[in-house]
Design an enzyme around this catalytic site. Sequence first.
Site, PDB file in Angstrom:
ATOM      1  CG  ASP A 208      -1.891   0.868   1.122  1.00  0.00           C
ATOM      2  OD1 ASP A 208      -2.459   1.442   0.174  1.00  0.00           O
ATOM      3  OD2 ASP A 208      -2.504   1.513   2.418  1.00  0.00           O
TER       4      ASP A 208
ATOM      5  CG  HIS B 151      -6.107   4.890  -1.410  1.00  0.00           C
ATOM      6  ND1 HIS B 151      -5.198   4.523  -0.777  1.00  0.00           N
ATOM      7  CD2 HIS B 151      -6.343   4.401  -2.494  1.00  0.00           C
ATOM      8  CE1 HIS B 151      -4.484   3.654  -1.594  1.00  0.00           C
ATOM      9  NE2 HIS B 151      -4.943   3.440  -2.838  1.00  0.00           N
TER      10      HIS B 151
ATOM     11  CG  ASN C 167      -7.302   0.952  -0.423  1.00  0.00           C
ATOM     12  OD1 ASN C 167      -7.472   0.071  -1.348  1.00  0.00           O
ATOM     13  ND2 ASN C 167      -5.939   1.337  -0.375  1.00  0.00           N
TER      14      ASN C 167
HETATM   15  P1  13P Z   1      -8.915   4.410   5.917  1.00  0.00           P
HETATM   16  O1  13P Z   1      -8.257   5.278   6.767  1.00  0.00           O
HETATM   17  O2  13P Z   1     -10.320   4.959   5.506  1.00  0.00           O
HETATM   18  O3  13P Z   1      -9.336   3.147   6.537  1.00  0.00           O
HETATM   19  O4  13P Z   1      -8.159   4.231   4.498  1.00  0.00           O
HETATM   20  C1  13P Z   1      -7.166   3.340   4.445  1.00  0.00           C
HETATM   21  C2  13P Z   1      -6.346   3.457   3.010  1.00  0.00           C
HETATM   22  O5  13P Z   1      -6.908   4.003   2.125  1.00  0.00           O
HETATM   23  C3  13P Z   1      -5.068   2.638   3.002  1.00  0.00           C
HETATM   24  O6  13P Z   1      -4.637   2.880   1.638  1.00  0.00           O
HETATM   25  O1  G3H Z   2      -2.501   4.450   3.702  1.00  0.00           O
HETATM   26  C1  G3H Z   2      -2.685   4.714   4.968  1.00  0.00           C
HETATM   27  C2  G3H Z   2      -2.937   3.542   5.812  1.00  0.00           C
HETATM   28  O2  G3H Z   2      -4.028   3.785   6.560  1.00  0.00           O
HETATM   29  C3  G3H Z   2      -1.529   3.248   6.460  1.00  0.00           C
HETATM   30  O3  G3H Z   2      -1.455   3.770   7.606  1.00  0.00           O
HETATM   31  O4  G3H Z   2       1.052   4.193   7.470  1.00  0.00           O
HETATM   32  O5  G3H Z   2      -0.196   4.228   9.778  1.00  0.00           O
HETATM   33  O6  G3H Z   2       0.218   1.977   8.485  1.00  0.00           O
HETATM   34  P1  G3H Z   2      -0.063   3.550   8.471  1.00  0.00           P
HETATM   35 ZN    ZN Z   3      -4.597   4.785   1.067  1.00  0.00          ZN
END
Ligand code: 13P
Ligand code: G3H
Ligand code: ZN
Length: 329
Positions: free
Chosen positions: A78, A212, A255
Amino acid sequence: MKQILDEAIKGEYGVGAFNVNNMEQIQGIMQAASETKSPLIIQASRGALKYTKMLYLKYLMVAAAEDNPDIPIALHLDHGNNFETCKQAIELGFSSVMIDGSLKEDSKTHTTFEENVEVTAKVVEYAHKFGVTVEGELGTLGGIEDGVGSGSILLTDPADAERFVKLTGVDALALAIGTSHGAYKFKQAPVLAMDIISEVKKRLPDTPLVMHGSSSVPESLVDIINKYGGNIQHAMGVPIKSIQEAIKRGVKKINVDTDGRLAITGAIRKYMAEHPEVIDPRDYFGEARKAVYETVKSKMIDFGTAGHAGDYKPKTLSDMIEFYKSKQK
Ligand code: 13P
Ligand code: G3H
Ligand code: ZN
């Protein structure tokens, strides 16, 4: 991941992409997928890989796939922030990577369209040689609380999206339509630029689109946290109805990270408060696993993913290497 999303276009449903950081979270998600017979994507952020020193998370993700041979599953990076991070994830064995070229390597500063095309095309050229799917992003999300996001929203321009996919060869495209990461997405009633999805879909009918920041931040989860000593105020997410509308219009990868965090936090707070004598982490981590399972299961039903795991035979990376080779000819 390409096959999972292409099949979702055919079957007109959405597929959840769930962020993972530890074993209980992965097991809860897999239990939901197995019970509902849902294809899925489990994804690791750079933060998750750092927290787990990469190898630990890699093997947990691989275990999820091995333990569920009948469920189509993609292991996805991700928000890869540069070519090297994507290369490293491919070496680690991920079947899919996101290059977030909408922001510079600091994951904060906007790039130009040309800079985004350049880095994305480079990742696509490299990844496809290994049969690995690539997700790109055009436009930026709001929200800086989780360290990913520019803080100012730049919605995706549909004409640029069409050019971007043609120039880079990405398999899936993340759009910015007004969502942001985290638990505080909107100050008032949520408004999303749904027309952008429809317009991009018209121009790129075969490209699965990605949303996302798709956590719904259910009041029920926030309430549990607050009831047991937490303090989450004015949190707001994307209503399930909006996600369903986005799926109808062309979003196929959804996501979700924050809702998993809320479920885990609430379950542990509740268990600890009700069992002050507890010292065995398996007791409260077990409750967290159950909460993730319940949260994810309802999403798999709401996104329409449930029941689709057996629709097709999952392709291997070797199949995908051949596929990408044949596309070049
Ligand atoms: P949320 O914070 O809405 O769960 O989105 C997660 C995300 O887009 C991870 O790439
Ligand atoms: O892309 C965003 C996700 O919520 C990942 O969050 O970088 O804290 O693991 P993080
Ligand atoms: Zn994201």
